[in-house]
Enzyme design. Sequence first.
Site, PDB file in Angstrom:
ATOM      1  N   PHE A 114       7.767  27.458  83.012  1.00 30.54           N
ATOM      2  CA  PHE A 114       6.638  28.102  82.312  1.00 30.54           C
ATOM      3  C   PHE A 114       7.095  29.161  81.328  1.00 30.54           C
ATOM      4  O   PHE A 114       6.338  29.544  80.451  1.00 30.54           O
ATOM      5  CB  PHE A 114       5.642  28.667  83.339  1.00 30.54           C
ATOM      6  N   LYS A 115       8.342  29.634  81.431  1.00 23.53           N
ATOM      7  CA  LYS A 115       8.818  30.653  80.499  1.00 23.53           C
ATOM      8  C   LYS A 115       8.750  30.161  79.049  1.00 23.53           C
ATOM      9  O   LYS A 115       8.671  30.957  78.120  1.00 23.53           O
ATOM     10  CB  LYS A 115      10.242  31.070  80.851  1.00 23.53           C
ATOM     11  N   ASP A 116       8.773  28.832  78.856  1.00 21.22           N
ATOM     12  CA  ASP A 116       8.641  28.284  77.499  1.00 21.22           C
ATOM     13  C   ASP A 116       7.320  28.683  76.848  1.00 21.22           C
ATOM     14  O   ASP A 116       7.251  28.814  75.629  1.00 21.22           O
ATOM     15  CB  ASP A 116       8.695  26.747  77.531  1.00 21.22           C
ATOM     16  N   LEU A 119       8.266  32.022  75.546  1.00 22.31           N
ATOM     17  CA  LEU A 119       9.512  32.128  74.773  1.00 22.31           C
ATOM     18  C   LEU A 119       9.589  31.151  73.601  1.00 22.31           C
ATOM     19  O   LEU A 119      10.500  31.243  72.793  1.00 22.31           O
ATOM     20  CB  LEU A 119      10.720  31.992  75.697  1.00 22.31           C
TER      21      LEU A 119
END
Length: 494
Positions: A114-116, A119
């Site tokens: 989920f960091k995408d 980011l």
Amino acid sequence: MNYISTRDTSVSPVKVSAAEAIKKGLAYDKGLYMPESIPALPEGEIERLMTLPYEKRAADILSMFLDDYDYDKLLADCTEAYSNARFPGGAAPVVNIGNNIYSLELWHGPTCAFKDMALQIMPRLLSRALTMTGEERIAHILVATSGDTGKAALEGYKDVPGIDIDVFFPVDGVSTMQKMQMTTQEGENVRVCAVVGNFDDTQSGVKTIFADAELAEKAEANGFFFSSANSINWGRLAPQIVYYISAYCDLVKNGDINNGDVINVCVPTGNFGNIFAAYIAREMGLPLGKLICASNSNCVLTDFIRTGTYDRTREFHKTMSPSMDILISSNLERLLFLLGGAEITADCMNQLAENGKYTAPESVMTKIREVFCGYYCDEAETAATISKTFNECKYLADPHTSVALGCVEKYKAETNDNTIVVVASTASPYKFGADVCTALGCALDSDAPADIINTLETASGTKAPMPLVKTLTMPVRFTTVIEAPDMAKFVFGE
Ligand SMILES: *Cc1c(COP(=O)(O)O)cnc(C)c1O
């Protein structure tokens, strides 16, 4: 819209623009930047957003917080960041898994975590901020990673103008797949380096560089300045508000709920960034009921919500949901600020730094408990949830998502509240394939990533995401291994 520090106790706090807040990351007094006020969703906004694709929803919601950014540029950035090429499964699809539970899949981006979601857009916001503030130096991003953040930051920052990035990972502290993902990274402005020791050694190395005035001067002389990509930056938090509003729009659009219906949200939590974004969406007027804060065995937040005492002085557990193995949930500071003000926040944070714990005033805890409740799952419960969810709902969930699913079950059992719950699904099960296979009871021939993927595909009847499959055959670009004290030399190319 101006931003102020969570620790600024003066009558008229120092104000900065969104661009400045994103460029600076941390406020001058070590506090976190917060918008001066939370904008309200205008009347009829859900109906309007419902008709729009994700990138437009994102630009429209972000522009409420980043009103110094040019809207057309913001939309262009969101369109690039959340394109089909980058998110082939959709940016944030909502999947019905039964029993009034929906999985908000946030892992269809380039690194399958989920960091995408943050980011992919945050580097573009930073790049714009550099131009908007007349910055002529290069921003040199330093990241210490225990796995997921490093790869997501590399993919986000690669080839973004005005920015270079170095990622350090502990040589024996990441999974084989995570290591392959990082060392095969493409891009002209990226470097990846393994550091002897564990994650703490790597992280201390980066912190030492950030705190060294001489190194800052040396960077200045070389035309750059150091910057961080971690989740205390408002530019990482703001994009996370979008998908809660987007999920609500999709549920209404699909006829699962009526506009105005209240739904609950459950978030597998580490640094408290993701669930805090849900809280902001709620404050904007999105009809969210309870926010269920799900933790693994590192249940510092569960204890806090229940007792009012935040105590990081406890045993640290390595779990199969490593992105939640965190004892300092930095973004909790923002919640304390909103509900208790700067004085209480500064006081609690000083106590945390000095004693490793603090007790929040009962008045603040009462407000927190009106919205939040906390549950945790240990390793056995997490594994059992992976297997149960697959067998009963035909849904393959990664360990982080499974922690949340297990906590939803506990919440429902305790409260008898059967309101629809949206669970933030934060990683592809293939990113943690070995643990998922074990939980499903299938034997692994070897711990080679290709074998793990094959076994899981056969056992589950699902397909591994393309970016992970591609990683298996990509050439390794980065092989450097250094000792922690040599990290500064690496940064300066010495
Ligand atoms: C980072 C991460 C989390 C924790 O999110 P926070 O915003 O830090 O609370 C949960 N799951 C996965 C897979 C992550 O990468």
